[in-house]
Scaffold this motif. Structure first.
Motif, mmCIF file in Angstrom:
data_model
loop_
_atom_site.group_PDB
_atom_site.id
_atom_site.type_symbol
_atom_site.label_atom_id
_atom_site.label_comp_id
_atom_site.label_asym_id
_atom_site.label_seq_id
_atom_site.Cartn_x
_atom_site.Cartn_y
_atom_site.Cartn_z
ATOM 1 N N UNK A 416 41.682 27.285 34.949
ATOM 2 C CA UNK A 416 41.238 28.617 34.529
ATOM 3 C C UNK A 416 39.721 28.710 34.573
ATOM 4 N N UNK A 417 39.219 29.945 34.436
ATOM 5 C CA UNK A 417 37.783 30.179 34.543
ATOM 6 C C UNK A 417 37.391 31.358 33.668
ATOM 7 N N UNK A 418 36.204 31.252 33.086
ATOM 8 C CA UNK A 418 35.594 32.372 32.396
ATOM 9 C C UNK A 418 36.241 32.740 31.082
ATOM 10 N N UNK A 419 35.906 33.945 30.606
ATOM 11 C CA UNK A 419 36.423 34.378 29.302
ATOM 12 C C UNK A 419 36.485 35.900 29.247
ATOM 13 N N UNK A 420 37.303 36.378 28.317
ATOM 14 C CA UNK A 420 37.345 37.786 27.923
ATOM 15 C C UNK A 420 37.228 37.808 26.405
ATOM 16 N N UNK A 421 36.311 38.571 25.865
ATOM 17 C CA UNK A 421 36.100 38.581 24.418
ATOM 18 C C UNK A 421 37.291 39.204 23.695
ATOM 19 N N UNK A 422 37.417 38.873 22.418
ATOM 20 C CA UNK A 422 38.536 39.375 21.624
ATOM 21 C C UNK A 422 38.552 40.894 21.553
ATOM 22 N N UNK A 423 37.366 41.515 21.545
ATOM 23 C CA UNK A 423 37.308 42.975 21.468
ATOM 24 C C UNK A 423 37.383 43.637 22.846
ATOM 25 N N UNK A 424 37.538 42.824 23.912
ATOM 26 C CA UNK A 424 37.720 43.302 25.293
ATOM 27 C C UNK A 424 36.484 44.014 25.848
ATOM 28 N N UNK A 425 35.324 43.775 25.232
ATOM 29 C CA UNK A 425 34.103 44.439 25.692
ATOM 30 C C UNK A 425 33.261 43.561 26.615
ATOM 31 N N UNK A 426 33.425 42.252 26.520
ATOM 32 C CA UNK A 426 32.560 41.322 27.253
ATOM 33 C C UNK A 426 33.435 40.360 28.055
ATOM 34 N N UNK A 427 33.032 40.086 29.276
ATOM 35 C CA UNK A 427 33.748 39.126 30.115
ATOM 36 C C UNK A 427 32.743 38.337 30.937
ATOM 37 N N UNK A 428 33.157 37.148 31.325
ATOM 38 C CA UNK A 428 32.294 36.313 32.153
ATOM 39 C C UNK A 428 33.123 35.446 33.083
ATOM 40 N N UNK A 429 32.570 35.151 34.243
ATOM 41 C CA UNK A 429 33.264 34.324 35.229
ATOM 42 C C UNK A 429 32.259 33.617 36.110
ATOM 43 N N UNK A 430 32.636 32.475 36.650
ATOM 44 C CA UNK A 430 31.816 31.772 37.636
ATOM 45 C C UNK A 430 32.108 32.254 39.065
ATOM 46 N N UNK A 431 33.071 33.150 39.219
ATOM 47 C CA UNK A 431 33.532 33.535 40.546
ATOM 48 C C UNK A 431 32.592 34.546 41.203
ATOM 49 N N UNK A 432 32.073 34.191 42.392
ATOM 50 C CA UNK A 432 31.332 35.135 43.228
ATOM 51 C C UNK A 432 32.296 35.815 44.192
ATOM 52 N N UNK A 433 31.907 37.003 44.652
ATOM 53 C CA UNK A 433 32.751 37.747 45.585
ATOM 54 C C UNK A 433 33.936 38.406 44.923
ATOM 55 N N UNK A 434 33.920 38.539 43.616
ATOM 56 C CA UNK A 434 35.096 39.037 42.891
ATOM 57 C C UNK A 434 35.381 40.513 43.157
ATOM 58 N N UNK A 435 34.378 41.276 43.633
ATOM 59 C CA UNK A 435 34.618 42.689 43.940
ATOM 60 C C UNK A 435 35.027 42.916 45.394
ATOM 61 N N UNK A 436 35.025 41.867 46.201
ATOM 62 C CA UNK A 436 35.268 42.053 47.635
ATOM 63 C C UNK A 436 36.706 42.438 47.945
ATOM 64 N N UNK A 437 37.650 41.932 47.149
ATOM 65 C CA UNK A 437 39.056 42.287 47.340
ATOM 66 C C UNK A 437 39.320 43.633 46.672
ATOM 67 N N UNK A 438 39.834 44.621 47.402
ATOM 68 C CA UNK A 438 39.978 45.964 46.817
ATOM 69 C C UNK A 438 40.890 46.021 45.600
ATOM 70 N N UNK A 439 41.940 45.192 45.564
ATOM 71 C CA UNK A 439 42.866 45.220 44.428
ATOM 72 C C UNK A 439 42.180 44.669 43.178
ATOM 73 N N UNK A 440 41.477 43.546 43.326
ATOM 74 C CA UNK A 440 40.768 42.963 42.186
ATOM 75 C C UNK A 440 39.629 43.864 41.733
ATOM 76 N N UNK A 441 38.903 44.436 42.692
ATOM 77 C CA UNK A 441 37.798 45.331 42.350
ATOM 78 C C UNK A 441 38.297 46.516 41.542
ATOM 79 N N UNK A 442 39.409 47.074 41.946
ATOM 80 C CA UNK A 442 39.994 48.211 41.230
ATOM 81 C C UNK A 442 40.327 47.832 39.794
ATOM 82 N N UNK A 443 40.897 46.632 39.594
ATOM 83 C CA UNK A 443 41.274 46.193 38.252
ATOM 84 C C UNK A 443 40.046 46.029 37.360
ATOM 85 N N UNK A 444 38.959 45.466 37.913
ATOM 86 C CA UNK A 444 37.748 45.252 37.118
ATOM 87 C C UNK A 444 37.105 46.582 36.759
ATOM 88 N N UNK A 445 37.073 47.522 37.702
ATOM 89 C CA UNK A 445 36.484 48.832 37.429
ATOM 90 C C UNK A 445 37.309 49.604 36.399
#
Length: 489
Positions: A416-445
């Motif tokens: 696993x990688x990164x974190x999502x805060x308990x209040x769902x306001x803050x997230x972090x990841x070591x992954x670069x290129x995470x917006x390049x895939x349209x499905x993943x980008x849509x989920x993050x937005x």
């Protein structure tokens, strides 16, 4: 294997773009072509299948050539971590940090690595398309040069010099550059390309005739100004996307040592995203999502972030339920503490981070370089995601118990990688290129806007292919392609 080198009168003259265009033209002709840059200095890089690191421009050129990435495409990569020093990467692996003076003495050794890579490419490819660096007329860098004419003389390859007419003084640039070369180097120059021309080409013709008569070198073509050409940038931050039709406002903090800002190209090209870079002296202002990007010098960039007052703005943004995403170095800054006991990136051994996540990070010698895939876990859904890791820090702490993503099959066995805060306001990841895939980008937005809006994810790979084909079309239309591919000394 034939070898052709493109050198420029200045930085940003168009070397990377011309090499990419010629690589795609060659691929269309069924020629197996290898892009090559002996020495690159950039903070944007890509990870090869073997776990090496090369400049972003050579990765783009390999895509243009339709060949897999190789560390031999960019044998020497310098990643600046201060005004006078850089991390030296040889054949894809970080060797050490060097000050400029020490690296100048190291160039003789670096040239051996360059020639080794070129020789390996000779065994596999029909053509090698080489990109120079900066300008060959930088007199103070001529001794032990490996990036421009030093390499060209070593392998005795023909050279094209490209100049940007949009900056003005194009004839002075070309004639002056040629005049500052030695007789041996001048003999290697087989022609000129003029880049970014706009207007009536007939009004330029008298200048082209004069240039050919004065230098005895042909003009191989004049490329037009391409207003909306969008390809991966090697260094310069490409203009942000500001649109009145945006559903989401995103601010990316422009850190002094920002790395892999190509992470945000797909956001910049998405018509529903208002993306802007927050620069020195500017306020973050009212946005939906703040992104703290990767950094080559996390501790110093964290100090810069604080000096701008952005830490206070981030805290206020969170209090008003705004979202924050940290990527790589940005993830590290969100934690409690960052330590650098071996002075990998900084002379400061320890610093307090922003304290927004229960994790600490220690920087170490070994850099993690992997291409990975998995599932992003934002909004309680498992959405397919892929990207790459480039980092030398390891993070630990309670925050990581609620990960940003899980891996399908990590090369190092990591789950696993990164974190999502308990209040769902803050997230972090070591992954670069995470917006390049349209499905993943849509989920993050959608996470960033609490699923108020539906987004069309931008397909960056498809867009890149269209842009490369367009660039090749332009090259075939405006350059003497047959003559270029037959150049010899």
């Amino acid at each position: 294997m034939k070898t052709l080198m493109v050198q420029g009168t200045t930085s940003d003259a168009g070397k990377s773009t011309l090499v990419a265009g010629l690589c795609r033209v060659a691929a269309r002709k069924g020629v197996k072509v290898a892009p090559f840059k002996p020495q690159n200095m950039a903070l944007n890089s890509a990870v090869t299948p073997c776990g090496g690191e090369i400049g972003r421009a050579q990765a783009l050129q390999a895509m243009a050539a339709k060949v897999p990435l190789s560390v031999d495409f960019n044998p020497i990569l310098l990643k600046p971590n201060s005004d006078t020093g850089a991390q030296v990467i040889v054949h894809g692996q970080a060797l050490t940090n060097m000050e400029a003076g020490k690296y100048h003495d190291y160039k003789a050794v670096a040239m051996q690595a360059v020639i080794e890579s070129h020789e390996r490419l000779r065994k596999t490819y029909q053509y090698c398309m080489v990109e120079g660096a900066g300008s060959p007329a930088e007199i103070n860098l001529r001794e032990n040069d490996i990036a421009n004419m030093g390499f060209a003389c070593k392998v005795e390859c023909p050279v094209i010099i490209i100049a940007d007419i949009d900056k003005g003084g194009v004839f002075a640039h070309l004639v002056g550059t040629l005049a500052l070369l030695s007789e041996q180097e001048q003999a290697l120059v087989q022609g000129f390309v003029i880049n970014r021309f706009r207007g009536d080409i007939s009004l330029l013709q008298s200048g082209l005739d004069w240039l050919e008569n004065y230098t005895g070198k042909p003009v191989l073509g004049v490329l037009p100004y391409l207003h909306d050409l969008a390809l991966d940038a090697e260094d310069a931050i490409t203009i942000e996307n500001r649109t009145d039709d945006a559903l989401l406002r995103v601010a990316v903090l422009l850190l002094p040592h920002i790395s892999n800002h190509t992470d945000f190209d797909s956001l910049r090209l998405n018509a529903k995203v208002d993306l802007r870079y927050v620069r020195h002296g500017e306020k973050i202002g009212s946005v939906d999502l703040i992104i703290i990007p990767g950094s080559k010098n996390v501790i110093n960039d964290l100090a810069f972030l604080r000096s701008e007052g952005w830490d206070k703005e981030i805290n206020r943004h969170i209090r008003y339920q705004g979202k924050v995403l940290g990527i790589c170095g940005g993830l590290q800054m969100l934690g409690q503490e960052i330590t650098d006991p071996l002075n990998i990136e900084s002379t400061q051994a320890r610093t307090n981070a922003l304290g927004l996540a229960a994790l600490t990070t220690e920087l170490g010698e070994k850099k993690q370089l992997t291409n990975v895939s998995g599932h992003c876990l934002l909004n309680g859904k498992a959405v397919a995601i892929s990207g790459y890791e480039i980092h030398c820090g390891q993070s630990h702490g309670e925050a990581l118990a609620q990960p940003f993503l899980t891996f399908d099959e990590h090369p190092l066995g990591i789950q696993k990688d990164g974190f999502i805060s308990d209040d769902n306001l803050i997230a972090g990841t070591y992954l670069h290129g995470l917006f390049d895939n349209p499905v993943a980008s849509r989920a993050i937005l959608q996470w960033a806007c609490d699923e108020q809006f539906d987004f069309d994810g931008f397909d960056l790979a498809q867009h890149r292919e269209l842009q490369l084909d367009r660039l090749a079309d332009i090259c075939e239309q405006h350059l003497d392609i047959d003559k270029i591919f037959e150049l010899k000394v």
